[in-house]
Design a protein around this motif. Structure first.
Motif, PDB file in Angstrom:
ATOM      1  N   LYS B  64       0.840  -1.207   0.000  1.00 46.89           N
ATOM      2  CA  LYS B  64       0.000   0.000   0.000  1.00 46.89           C
ATOM      3  C   LYS B  64       0.869   1.251   0.000  1.00 46.89           C
ATOM      4  CE  LYS B  64      -3.978  -2.046   2.282  1.00 46.89           C
ATOM      5  NZ  LYS B  64      -4.706  -2.152   3.550  1.00 46.89           N
ATOM      6  N   PHE B  71       1.539   6.974  -6.653  1.00 43.51           N
ATOM      7  CA  PHE B  71       0.554   8.020  -6.943  1.00 43.51           C
ATOM      8  C   PHE B  71       1.124   9.401  -6.652  1.00 43.51           C
ATOM      9  CE2 PHE B  71      -2.730   4.639  -6.652  1.00 43.51           C
ATOM     10  CZ  PHE B  71      -3.202   4.829  -7.924  1.00 43.51           C
ATOM     11  N   VAL B  74       3.299  10.468  -9.440  1.00 43.88           N
ATOM     12  CA  VAL B  74       2.602  10.875 -10.659  1.00 43.88           C
ATOM     13  C   VAL B  74       1.875  12.203 -10.456  1.00 43.88           C
ATOM     14  CG1 VAL B  74       0.769  10.264 -12.258  1.00 43.88           C
ATOM     15  CG2 VAL B  74       2.363   8.532 -11.494  1.00 43.88           C
ATOM     16  N   THR B  75       1.193  12.351  -9.318  1.00 43.25           N
ATOM     17  CA  THR B  75       0.272  13.478  -9.181  1.00 43.25           C
ATOM     18  C   THR B  75       0.956  14.778  -8.767  1.00 43.25           C
ATOM     19  OG1 THR B  75      -0.191  12.703  -6.949  1.00 43.25           O
ATOM     20  CG2 THR B  75      -1.731  12.094  -8.659  1.00 43.25           C
ATOM     21  N   THR B  78       2.373  16.777 -11.560  1.00 41.73           N
ATOM     22  CA  THR B  78       1.263  17.286 -12.360  1.00 41.73           C
ATOM     23  C   THR B  78       0.624  18.493 -11.701  1.00 41.73           C
ATOM     24  OG1 THR B  78       0.874  14.995 -12.911  1.00 41.73           O
ATOM     25  CG2 THR B  78      -0.800  16.568 -13.557  1.00 41.73           C
ATOM     26  N   HIS B  81       2.889  21.403 -12.183  1.00 40.36           N
ATOM     27  CA  HIS B  81       2.790  21.819 -13.580  1.00 40.36           C
ATOM     28  C   HIS B  81       1.545  22.666 -13.799  1.00 40.36           C
ATOM     29  CE1 HIS B  81       2.838  21.315 -17.975  1.00 40.36           C
ATOM     30  NE2 HIS B  81       1.549  21.101 -17.850  1.00 40.36           N
ATOM     31  N   LYS B  85       1.456  26.581 -14.731  1.00 42.91           N
ATOM     32  CA  LYS B  85       0.815  26.970 -15.982  1.00 42.91           C
ATOM     33  C   LYS B  85      -0.247  28.030 -15.717  1.00 42.91           C
ATOM     34  CE  LYS B  85       0.045  24.754 -20.317  1.00 42.91           C
ATOM     35  NZ  LYS B  85       0.034  23.518 -21.064  1.00 42.91           N
ATOM     36  N   ALA B  89      -0.364  31.767 -17.146  1.00 41.59           N
ATOM     37  CA  ALA B  89      -1.583  32.280 -17.768  1.00 41.59           C
ATOM     38  C   ALA B  89      -2.065  33.546 -17.073  1.00 41.59           C
ATOM     39  CB  ALA B  89      -2.674  31.214 -17.712  1.00 41.59           C
TER      40      ALA B  89
END
Lengths: 139, 101
Positions: B64, B71, B74-75, B78, B81, B85, B89
């Protein structure tokens, strides 16, 4: 919303993660009696998968998967399930939400599962409905 | 032996966390600060979670923790990012060396 098309990395990660988020939500739900978590947390996690789908792809795409009318029915039926479980124990001669009266034995477990299911339905659908409501504010 | 490696990794993770929070307070703009905060997400979390896997042995809990690590790996980038971004903007410009001096 057409600008969303250029956000490649969040899109790819979301496509990979949304099924995992849903599975984790149901994991939290079905282990709610024996481990941390339960209906509320599972509902929020499942709703977050739908909300993420609506943020990354179009909200209309999310509305096709989970229509607002479906959410309204689900939120009401969750409250009905919770209250109904409580009322059944009143009709069986006990207090409101006295799970022990639901079955001869194992009633506690059944009552807990039903309550958690009701909480899950209401929380998940209301979270998605709040997201839809916020989204429809500025047109 | 494995326990010792685990404790060393926890200490390393704590050190990385300290460095990253130092950077979070001392760096000038959102881009460098997010870079510093990213150390917690990847480096420090990796150290601490690997140490936890080593310390709890070959069990379901270790699996676990491994999933949590995957996770996070990966997250978190992101999320950084997407945040940066959004900052771009919103009209933020990275500070360059010759401009800041």
């Amino acid at each position: 919303m057409a600008r969303m098309q250029e956000h490649t990395i969040p899109r790819i990660v979301s496509v990979a993660l949304i099924p995992a988020i849903l599975v984790f939500g149901f994991y939290v739900q079905f282990h709610g009696e024996i481990s941390p978590g339960g209906g509320f947390q599972a509902g929020v996690i499942i709703a977050s998968a739908v909300i993420l789908y609506g943020l990354i792809f179009d909200v209309n795409a999310a509305k096709q998967v989970v229509p607002p009318a479906f959410c309204r029915i689900l939120s009401g039926s969750g409250v009905l399930l919770y209250g109904g479980t409580g009322l059944i124990s009143i009709f069986k001669g006990g207090e409101f939400l006295n799970y022990s009266l639901l079955l001869d034995h194992g009633g506690q477990h059944l009552g807990l599962v039903l309550i958690e299911l009701g909480v899950l339905l209401t929380v998940a659908s209301v979270m998605v409905l709040i997201f839809y409501a916020f989204n429809s504010r500025n047109g | 032996m494995i326990d010792t490696i685990g404790y060393i990794l926890i200490a390393l993770g704590a050190l990385l966390m300290f460095i990253s929070i130092l950077g979070l307070y001392r760096f000038p703009d959102v881009f460098t600060r997010s870079h510093a905060a990213g150390i917690i997400d990847t480096g420090s979390a990796t150290c601490v979670l690997i140490a936890a896997i080593l310390l709890c042995g070959f069990t379901l809990t270790a699996l676990k923790i491994l999933l949590i690590w995957v996770f996070i790996l990966v997250t978190s980038p992101t999320a950084s990012h997407a945040l940066l971004k959004a900052a771009i903007a919103d009209g933020m410009q990275p500070i360059h060396r010759d401009e800041s001096r």
